[in-house]
Design a protein around this motif. Structure first.
Motif, short mmCIF file in Angstrom:
data_model
loop_
_atom_site.label_atom_id
_atom_site.label_comp_id
_atom_site.label_asym_id
_atom_site.label_seq_id
_atom_site.Cartn_x
_atom_site.Cartn_y
_atom_site.Cartn_z
N PHE A 149 53.28 9.33 39.28
CA PHE A 149 53.60 10.67 39.72
C PHE A 149 54.73 11.25 38.88
CE2 PHE A 149 51.39 10.15 43.82
CZ PHE A 149 51.36 8.76 43.94
N LEU A 199 45.86 8.90 39.92
CA LEU A 199 45.41 7.89 40.86
C LEU A 199 44.28 7.07 40.25
CD1 LEU A 199 45.35 9.97 44.20
CD2 LEU A 199 47.23 8.68 43.19
N ARG A 214 53.80 3.94 42.38
CA ARG A 214 53.52 3.29 43.66
C ARG A 214 52.37 2.33 43.43
NH1 ARG A 214 50.00 4.25 47.81
NH2 ARG A 214 49.30 6.24 46.97
N THR A 251 44.83 13.72 49.79
CA THR A 251 45.46 13.92 48.49
C THR A 251 46.55 12.90 48.18
OG1 THR A 251 47.09 15.42 49.40
CG2 THR A 251 45.03 16.40 48.62
N ASP A 252 46.97 12.15 49.17
CA ASP A 252 48.01 11.13 48.93
C ASP A 252 49.24 11.72 48.25
OD1 ASP A 252 48.12 7.88 47.27
OD2 ASP A 252 49.21 8.70 48.96
N THR A 253 49.64 12.86 48.70
CA THR A 253 50.80 13.53 48.12
C THR A 253 51.99 13.41 49.06
OG1 THR A 253 49.42 15.09 46.91
CG2 THR A 253 51.68 15.75 47.34
N GLN A 254 53.15 13.16 48.47
CA GLN A 254 54.38 13.06 49.25
C GLN A 254 55.07 14.43 49.21
OE1 GLN A 254 57.92 9.67 49.50
NE2 GLN A 254 56.88 10.05 47.63
N LEU A 302 55.87 17.96 43.81
CA LEU A 302 54.93 17.24 42.96
C LEU A 302 54.42 18.11 41.83
CD1 LEU A 302 53.31 14.55 42.67
CD2 LEU A 302 51.47 15.72 43.90
N GLY A 360 64.51 20.35 47.16
CA GLY A 360 63.84 19.06 47.26
C GLY A 360 62.89 18.86 46.10
N LEU A 361 62.26 17.69 46.08
CA LEU A 361 61.33 17.38 45.00
C LEU A 361 59.96 17.98 45.28
CD1 LEU A 361 63.57 15.11 44.83
CD2 LEU A 361 61.82 13.75 43.67
N ARG A 403 53.98 11.85 54.07
CA ARG A 403 52.80 11.59 53.24
C ARG A 403 51.64 11.22 54.16
NH1 ARG A 403 52.16 6.02 51.42
NH2 ARG A 403 50.14 5.85 50.40
N TYR A 457 57.54 14.37 39.51
CA TYR A 457 58.09 15.36 40.42
C TYR A 457 59.12 16.22 39.67
CZ TYR A 457 56.23 12.81 44.45
OH TYR A 457 55.40 12.21 45.36
N PHE A 496 57.46 4.13 47.06
CA PHE A 496 57.54 4.81 45.78
C PHE A 496 58.81 4.35 45.07
CE2 PHE A 496 54.31 8.22 46.05
CZ PHE A 496 53.93 8.08 47.37
N LYS A 537 49.81 13.94 39.35
CA LYS A 537 49.70 12.54 39.72
C LYS A 537 48.47 11.93 39.06
CE LYS A 537 47.25 13.79 43.93
NZ LYS A 537 47.31 13.92 45.40
N PHE A 554 58.45 16.63 50.16
CA PHE A 554 59.86 16.43 50.42
C PHE A 554 60.45 17.61 51.19
CE2 PHE A 554 61.42 12.72 48.10
CZ PHE A 554 60.29 12.37 47.39
#
Lengths: 113, 113
Positions: free
Chosen positions: B34, B51, B94, A99-102, B46, B43-44, A94, B36, B101, B49, A104
């Motif tokens: 968020f 904010l 978060r 964009t503060d996006t995680q 997005l 995997g996950l 992240r 997902y 998270f 989200k 994976f």
């Protein structure tokens, strides 16, 4: 190009062995995470690093040791594997700005026999 | 610490019907929220989200969610689902300014032809 990659994708090993899972991100992000997903799909955070510094260290057996050689890599080493360690392990990264996006990785399915 | 509750562990729905996946969170601080999606053996990813700003958030694949501060909810909706929407959906929270998270236990959406 894969943004967050993990190796290996599958890992089958015997109890008591030591194994490592590698994670690399090519997104230029500052923060990386390790999550464990159990058989019921529950996702639990294990560790987080920011610029090679450990910032989150959840209640995890000390058999698990993360190592971040540089900002783009976060590896997970597991000593003395136990049956209960069987799970899917996800790496994520992240950026603290933008964009503060995680993002994976695809996951590593660990099976301990 | 925050916590996330996904009340429905499994949601079966017929193709082209609307769906709502529920998510409630508990936190005394400002939060970011968020959703997902996890497709089988992946995997996950997005979906969307929240904010700040408009409480109605639109994401990918036709999904949207509404942040309701008074009810501490962030339910996910889609007006018409497709077979390809069959997947596991995770709500996450978060704390604003935090790094950790917290994920819900997931909702398995099955779209029936």
């Amino acid at each position: 190009d894969t943004a967050v990659s993990q190796t290996p994708k599958y890992l089958v090993t015997q109890m008591g062995n030591d194994k490592s899972i590698k994670c690399e991100q090519n997104l230029g992000h500052d923060t990386m995470y390790w999550y464990k997903q159990d058989s019921k799909k529950f996702l639990k955070i294990m560790f987080s690093y920011n610029n090679k510094e450990l910032i989150i260290n959840e209640t995890v057996p000390n058999r698990f040791s993360p190592k971040s050689p540089d900002k783009a890599h976060l590896n997970l080493h597991i000593n003395s594997l136990e049956l209960g360690d069987s799970a899917v392990y996800f790496c994520a990264s992240r950026s603290l700005v933008g964009t503060d996006t995680q993002y994976f990785g695809p996951g590593t399915r660990l099976t301990v026999l | 610490a925050q916590s996330v509750t996904q009340l429905d562990s499994q949601v079966p729905v017929f193709e082209e019907a609307p769906v709502e996946l529920r998510c409630n969170y508990s936190s005394s601080v400002s939060v970011y929220l968020f959703w997902y999606v996890q497709y089988p053996n992946q995997g996950l990813q997005l979906l969307l989200k929240y904010l700040s700003g408009s409480t109605l958030v639109k994401g990918i694949n036709g999904f949207e969610a509404e942040f309701n501060k008074s009810q501490t909810s962030f339910h996910l909706r889609k007006p018409s689902v497709h077979i390809s929407d069959t997947a596991e959906y995770f709500c996450a929270v978060r704390g604003a300014g935090g790094n950790q998270f917290y994920f819900g236990t997931g909702t398995s959406l099955t779209v029936i032809p």
